[in-house]
Design an enzyme around this catalytic site. Structure first.
Site, PDB file in Angstrom:
ATOM      1  N   LYS A  14      21.162 -11.151   5.603  1.00  0.00           N
ATOM      2  CA  LYS A  14      21.942 -12.351   5.278  1.00  0.00           C
ATOM      3  C   LYS A  14      23.002 -12.023   4.232  1.00  0.00           C
ATOM      4  O   LYS A  14      24.084 -12.589   4.229  1.00  0.00           O
ATOM      5  CB  LYS A  14      21.014 -13.459   4.757  1.00  0.00           C
ATOM      6  N   HIS A  30       6.018   7.267  11.684  1.00  0.00           N
ATOM      7  CA  HIS A  30       5.418   7.158  10.357  1.00  0.00           C
ATOM      8  C   HIS A  30       4.952   8.564   9.963  1.00  0.00           C
ATOM      9  O   HIS A  30       3.767   8.849   9.899  1.00  0.00           O
ATOM     10  CB  HIS A  30       4.250   6.167  10.391  1.00  0.00           C
ATOM     11  N   ARG A  39       0.791  -1.220   0.000  1.00  0.00           N
ATOM     12  CA  ARG A  39       0.000   0.000   0.000  1.00  0.00           C
ATOM     13  C   ARG A  39       0.834   1.286   0.000  1.00  0.00           C
ATOM     14  O   ARG A  39       0.699   2.128  -0.882  1.00  0.00           O
ATOM     15  CB  ARG A  39      -0.842  -0.029   1.265  1.00  0.00           C
ATOM     16  N   THR A  40       1.701   1.415   0.980  1.00  0.00           N
ATOM     17  CA  THR A  40       2.494   2.637   1.106  1.00  0.00           C
ATOM     18  C   THR A  40       3.478   2.756  -0.062  1.00  0.00           C
ATOM     19  O   THR A  40       3.683   3.831  -0.615  1.00  0.00           O
ATOM     20  CB  THR A  40       3.250   2.646   2.454  1.00  0.00           C
ATOM     21  N   ARG A  56      11.257   2.004   4.366  1.00  0.00           N
ATOM     22  CA  ARG A  56      10.448   1.393   5.424  1.00  0.00           C
ATOM     23  C   ARG A  56      11.227   0.209   5.986  1.00  0.00           C
ATOM     24  O   ARG A  56      11.842  -0.539   5.232  1.00  0.00           O
ATOM     25  CB  ARG A  56       9.117   0.897   4.876  1.00  0.00           C
TER      26      ARG A  56
END
Ligand SMILES: [Zn+2]
Lengths: 303, 159
Positions: free
Chosen positions: A81, A130, A53-54, A102
């Site tokens: 990793k 946020h 969504r974002t 994010r």
């Protein structure tokens, strides 16, 4: 403070004047926007946590203004990793004119803004911040209520690990509003959050009863209780489903109450509300793209 | 030297750590690694009257000069401490610890999902000093508070 080249790490970093400049630009873009203004610019999306969504919202915002978008989408653990986050940031910084990040790790955006030479926008870091969601939420209230102060605002759900809820409270606390922090005790505000609200001079009360405060509210902001943020899954089981907002819950509300939610929702917000005048969450999603367009433009081009 | 300090026998060579908050002398000893295993003669005075602190603790260590790398940690536990280096019964050097507004690198953030805790990243922990006594710090990355007991636990851990 000037918007050009600015990092967006936390809503705290922005004054009411800064926000007003953003909202004016958003008003303008909602009406019509210069579709080629970011031509030749590349936006680097770094999404280390599941969120279509974002990411899509930023991507649409960038493309509408003519920018290109490169996406690095991977779980944080799988990045780790391979190489350090630092090297990943360095590499994306070389390719991009602006980075959107994010991450599930608190403080990632602050670290990224220290490491990268291009501006960084925080699209959510762990339970912490946020800021663009808070900007969207404030803009939505300004749009629907015609003002940002003198409101009674209830924030309901996970106020401990919910970054959208916390950023929203810091946002509305900049204006003279009364905040009702509604949550079960286990999900009440952290000490650092309460101290900061006090520092800002916010007027807030804590309660676990939505029913009790509902008749006073002009705005009800509902958030999801996020399983992934709980350090202990047994704790999550105890509080999940604590609140369910439906038409019955809202029967004693003011007639012009608006119900907000940063989405996605699970079961805390009933579909019953979708087709009532109270629904403001799809409006948030719609306005979100304009806010992000205005942000990209202010940061990359200037006022 | 203050009069109070004279109550503790003079030493020929070594270090006097003065102006330790009362009750913190044993923590300071552990921090400096001065446990039962060392052979240096230690003299500890506790609850000594002091103009600056009301009451304070004093430590004298014979035949030892402090490793300067420990001063940052010492400042967290004893922010007013003064260190006198004694050579041949004389004060050869005097210094004060300094607790700055930010503490970098000495402590670890208690939040395991804080960026400063992630392995293989070139990042150093950084805390803002919110309050000196009792000590309260705040991580500049994730805003987590760290109180005095947590600081002591971290600093003397394994010592
Ligand atoms: Zn931290």
């Amino acid at each position: 403070m000037a918007w050009k080249n600015r990092d967006v790490v936390s809503i705290d970093d922005f004054s009411k004047e800064d926000l007003e400049a953003l909202f004016k630009k958003t008003d303008e873009y909602e009406h019509s926007y210069p579709s080629g203004i970011l031509k030749g610019k590349i936006i680097g999306n770094i999404f280390l946590e599941y969120s279509t969504r974002t990411r899509v919202s930023f991507e649409v915002a960038a493309k509408r203004l003519g920018a290109e978008v490169i996406n690095l989408v991977a779980e944080y653990s799988s990045i780790k990793k391979g190489e350090s986050l630092y090297d990943t940031l360095k590499m994306m910084d070389i390719y991009s004119d602006l980075l959107v990040i994010r991450s599930p790790i608190e403080g990632t955006a602050r670290f990224a803004s220290d490491v990268c030479k291009h501006p960084v926008i925080n699209a959510g870091d762990g339970y912490l911040n946020h800021p663009t969601q808070a900007m969207i939420d404030l803009y939505t209230i300004r749009k629907l209520k015609g003002r940002l102060d003198d409101l009674r605002i209830g924030v309901c759900g996970d106020l401990r690990y919910g970054r959208a809820a916390v950023s929203f409270m810091f946002g509305v606390a900049k204006y003279s509003n009364k905040i009702y922090a509604i949550s079960p005790a286990q999900l009440s505000m952290r000490e650092d959050v309460k101290n900061k609200l006090t520092e800002i001079g916010a007027y807030f009360v804590e309660t676990n009863s939505l029913e009790e405060v509902l008749p006073e509210l002009d705005v009800l902001y509902v958030t999801r209780i996020q399983k992934e943020r709980f350090p202990d899954i047994a704790e999550y089981e105890k509080v999940k489903g604590s609140y369910k907002v439906d038409l019955k819950t809202l029967q004693n509300s003011k007639r012009d109450l608006i119900v907000m939610h940063p989405l996605p929702r699970v079961d805390e917000l009933s579909y019953e509300i979708d087709n009532t005048p109270m629904q403001a969450y799809f409006k948030q999603a719609e306005l979100g793209v304009y806010i992000r367009m205005a942000l990209l433009s202010l940061i990359l081009v200037g006022e | 030297m203050e009069e109070a300090e004279m109550k503790v026998a003079k030493i020929r060579n070594g270090t006097v750590i003065d102006h330790i908050p009362s009750g913190k002398a044993l923590v300071v000893l552990r921090l400096l690694g001065l446990t039962g295993k060392v052979e240096n003669t230690l003299t500890i005075a506790m609850n000594v009257k002091s103009k600056k602190l009301g009451i304070k603790d004093i430590i004298k260590v014979e035949n030892l000069e402090l490793d300067p790398s420990l001063l940052g940690s010492l400042a967290l536990i004893a922010p007013m401490a003064t260190i006198n280096v004694i050579r041949d019964y004389r004060v050869y050097g005097k210094s004060k610890v300094i607790l700055k507004d930010y503490v970098e690198g000495i402590l670890k953030c208690p939040n395991p999902t804080c960026i400063s805790r992630q392995q293989n990243e070139p990042i150093v922990s950084k805390f803002k000093v919110i309050q000196k006594t009792p000590l309260k710090l705040q991580c500049t990355y994730c805003y987590r508070y760290v109180n005095e007991n947590e600081v002591i636990e971290q600093l003397v851990e394994g010592k």
